[in-house]
Design a protein around this motif. Structure first.
Motif, PDB file in Angstrom:
ATOM      1  N   UNK A   1       0.829  -1.210   0.000  1.00 24.99           N
ATOM      2  CA  UNK A   1       0.000   0.000   0.000  1.00 24.99           C
ATOM      3  C   UNK A   1       0.862   1.258   0.000  1.00 24.99           C
ATOM      4  N   UNK A   2       1.961   1.226   0.745  1.00 22.15           N
ATOM      5  CA  UNK A   2       2.903   2.351   0.744  1.00 22.15           C
ATOM      6  C   UNK A   2       3.465   2.566  -0.654  1.00 22.15           C
ATOM      7  N   UNK A   3       3.840   1.485  -1.332  1.00 25.73           N
ATOM      8  CA  UNK A   3       4.386   1.599  -2.690  1.00 25.73           C
ATOM      9  C   UNK A   3       3.348   2.191  -3.649  1.00 25.73           C
ATOM     10  N   UNK A   4       2.092   1.767  -3.522  1.00 23.57           N
ATOM     11  CA  UNK A   4       1.038   2.332  -4.379  1.00 23.57           C
ATOM     12  C   UNK A   4       0.847   3.818  -4.099  1.00 23.57           C
ATOM     13  N   UNK A   5       0.807   4.178  -2.819  1.00 22.98           N
ATOM     14  CA  UNK A   5       0.655   5.578  -2.449  1.00 22.98           C
ATOM     15  C   UNK A   5       1.838   6.389  -2.972  1.00 22.98           C
ATOM     16  N   UNK A   6       3.044   5.830  -2.821  1.00 17.86           N
ATOM     17  CA  UNK A   6       4.252   6.515  -3.288  1.00 17.86           C
ATOM     18  C   UNK A   6       4.195   6.735  -4.801  1.00 17.86           C
TER      19      UNK A   6
ATOM     20  N   UNK B   1      11.775  12.541 -10.158  1.00 17.28           N
ATOM     21  CA  UNK B   1      12.958  11.685  -9.947  1.00 17.28           C
ATOM     22  C   UNK B   1      13.379  11.673  -8.478  1.00 17.28           C
ATOM     23  N   UNK B   2      13.402  12.842  -7.880  1.00 13.73           N
ATOM     24  CA  UNK B   2      13.775  12.935  -6.476  1.00 13.73           C
ATOM     25  C   UNK B   2      12.730  12.260  -5.582  1.00 13.73           C
ATOM     26  N   UNK B   3      11.467  12.408  -5.942  1.00 14.03           N
ATOM     27  CA  UNK B   3      10.395  11.763  -5.163  1.00 14.03           C
ATOM     28  C   UNK B   3      10.502  10.246  -5.273  1.00 14.03           C
ATOM     29  N   UNK B   4      10.888   9.735  -6.457  1.00 17.46           N
ATOM     30  CA  UNK B   4      11.078   8.288  -6.632  1.00 17.46           C
ATOM     31  C   UNK B   4      12.228   7.788  -5.770  1.00 17.46           C
ATOM     32  N   UNK B   5      13.302   8.555  -5.707  1.00 14.06           N
ATOM     33  CA  UNK B   5      14.423   8.191  -4.841  1.00 14.06           C
ATOM     34  C   UNK B   5      13.965   8.130  -3.388  1.00 14.06           C
ATOM     35  N   UNK B   6      13.210   9.115  -2.978  1.00 11.25           N
ATOM     36  CA  UNK B   6      12.701   9.154  -1.610  1.00 11.25           C
ATOM     37  C   UNK B   6      11.784   7.950  -1.342  1.00 11.25           C
ATOM     38  N   UNK B   7      10.975   7.601  -2.319  1.00  5.70           N
ATOM     39  CA  UNK B   7      10.078   6.443  -2.163  1.00  5.70           C
ATOM     40  C   UNK B   7      10.874   5.161  -1.975  1.00  5.70           C
ATOM     41  N   UNK B   8      11.904   4.973  -2.765  1.00  4.60           N
ATOM     42  CA  UNK B   8      12.734   3.773  -2.636  1.00  4.60           C
ATOM     43  C   UNK B   8      13.457   3.744  -1.292  1.00  4.60           C
TER      44      UNK B   8
ATOM     45  N   UNK C   1      11.321  -6.265  -9.320  1.00 12.04           N
ATOM     46  CA  UNK C   1      10.682  -6.211 -10.631  1.00 12.04           C
ATOM     47  C   UNK C   1       9.474  -5.306 -10.693  1.00 12.04           C
ATOM     48  N   UNK C   2       8.440  -5.683 -10.001  1.00 12.97           N
ATOM     49  CA  UNK C   2       7.154  -5.005 -10.136  1.00 12.97           C
ATOM     50  C   UNK C   2       7.142  -3.642  -9.453  1.00 12.97           C
ATOM     51  N   UNK C   3       7.534  -3.601  -8.190  1.00 11.12           N
ATOM     52  CA  UNK C   3       7.459  -2.339  -7.454  1.00 11.12           C
ATOM     53  C   UNK C   3       8.407  -1.298  -8.060  1.00 11.12           C
ATOM     54  N   UNK C   4       9.641  -1.697  -8.342  1.00  5.01           N
ATOM     55  CA  UNK C   4      10.584  -0.741  -8.942  1.00  5.01           C
ATOM     56  C   UNK C   4      10.055  -0.251 -10.290  1.00  5.01           C
ATOM     57  N   UNK C   5       9.515  -1.155 -11.102  1.00  2.00           N
ATOM     58  CA  UNK C   5       8.961  -0.757 -12.399  1.00  2.00           C
ATOM     59  C   UNK C   5       7.793   0.217 -12.210  1.00  2.00           C
ATOM     60  N   UNK C   6       6.952  -0.059 -11.230  1.00  2.30           N
ATOM     61  CA  UNK C   6       5.811   0.825 -10.972  1.00  2.30           C
ATOM     62  C   UNK C   6       6.279   2.206 -10.516  1.00  2.30           C
ATOM     63  N   UNK C   7       7.273   2.246  -9.624  1.00  5.22           N
ATOM     64  CA  UNK C   7       7.757   3.540  -9.152  1.00  5.22           C
ATOM     65  C   UNK C   7       8.441   4.318 -10.270  1.00  5.22           C
ATOM     66  N   UNK C   8       9.234   3.635 -11.089  1.00  3.56           N
ATOM     67  CA  UNK C   8       9.888   4.328 -12.192  1.00  3.56           C
ATOM     68  C   UNK C   8       8.885   4.702 -13.287  1.00  3.56           C
ATOM     69  N   UNK C   9       7.856   3.887 -13.471  1.00  7.49           N
ATOM     70  CA  UNK C   9       6.785   4.252 -14.402  1.00  7.49           C
ATOM     71  C   UNK C   9       6.062   5.501 -13.925  1.00  7.49           C
ATOM     72  N   UNK C  10       5.801   5.560 -12.632  1.00  8.68           N
ATOM     73  CA  UNK C  10       5.162   6.751 -12.061  1.00  8.68           C
ATOM     74  C   UNK C  10       6.062   7.973 -12.229  1.00  8.68           C
TER      75      UNK C  10
END
Length: 182
Positions: A57-62, A73-80, A154-163
């Motif tokens: 759920x955190x990953x989806x919200x992020x 890009x910076x927000x994605x880094x913070x999410x990871x 795979x999935x979460x990283x792809x989703x965050x980078x897609x976002x």
């Protein structure tokens, strides 16, 4: 104006870096301070599973936050830097509780640092071999972590980078970026 713009960008970058480092530090300190002296059982496994759901759920919200961010890009880094340590600490805490309450689950006793080290070697797929799960329960948990690792990488990283790409396109006011082309 250019000078003031540069300072703004540096402050934004510094803010993201401080929040990222702070998240890693808080999650790690939380692991070392958490009361993990209860027995290993169904509650421990349920806590791990609920933690993994919270992680998802955190990953989806992020991902949503990244698409709306001024600096995706910076927000994605913070999410990871928030999500990945949380994921790793969930397994580290579970391994620590298992090792403390079910002797023989690992080939040696685990303190919190050992549990974190073991979790990292499994996550990084390097498997040094100095610590190994020896009980069936330990091996089931390690197998669960390996499967979840694949999902995270795979999935979460792809989703965050897609976002992140969606956020960059939104900021640029375009529907496609040159790197989106095959």
């Amino acid at each position: 104006m250019e000078r003031s713009g540069r300072w703004h960008h540096r402050r934004v970058l510094l803010g993201h870096l401080v929040r990222s480092a702070g998240a890693v530090a808080l999650i790690t300190v939380g692991f070392y301070l958490a009361p993990l002296d209860h027995g290993f059982g169904a509650l421990t496994v349920l806590t791990l599973l609920l933690g993994l759901v919270a992680f998802g759920l955190l990953a989806l919200w992020q991902a949503g936050a990244i698409t709306r961010a001024e600096y995706p890009r910076l927000r994605a880094l913070e999410a990871l830097c928030t999500a990945v340590p949380l994921f790793l600490i969930l397994f580290s805490a579970t391994y620590y509780v298992l090792a403390a309450n079910v002797p023989g689950s690992f080939n040696e006793p685990l303190n919190r640092t050992d549990a974190l080290y073991f979790t990292m070697t499994v996550f990084a797929t390097v498997g040094f071999g100095d610590i190994a799960a020896t009980s069936e329960t330990g091996r089931v948990l390690v197998t669960l972590q390996m499967g979840a690792d694949l999902v995270v990488v795979g999935v979460i990283a792809k989703a965050l980078f897609g976002a992140m790409k969606v956020g960059i396109r939104r900021r640029a006011g375009v529907s496609r970026l040159p790197e989106d082309d095959p």
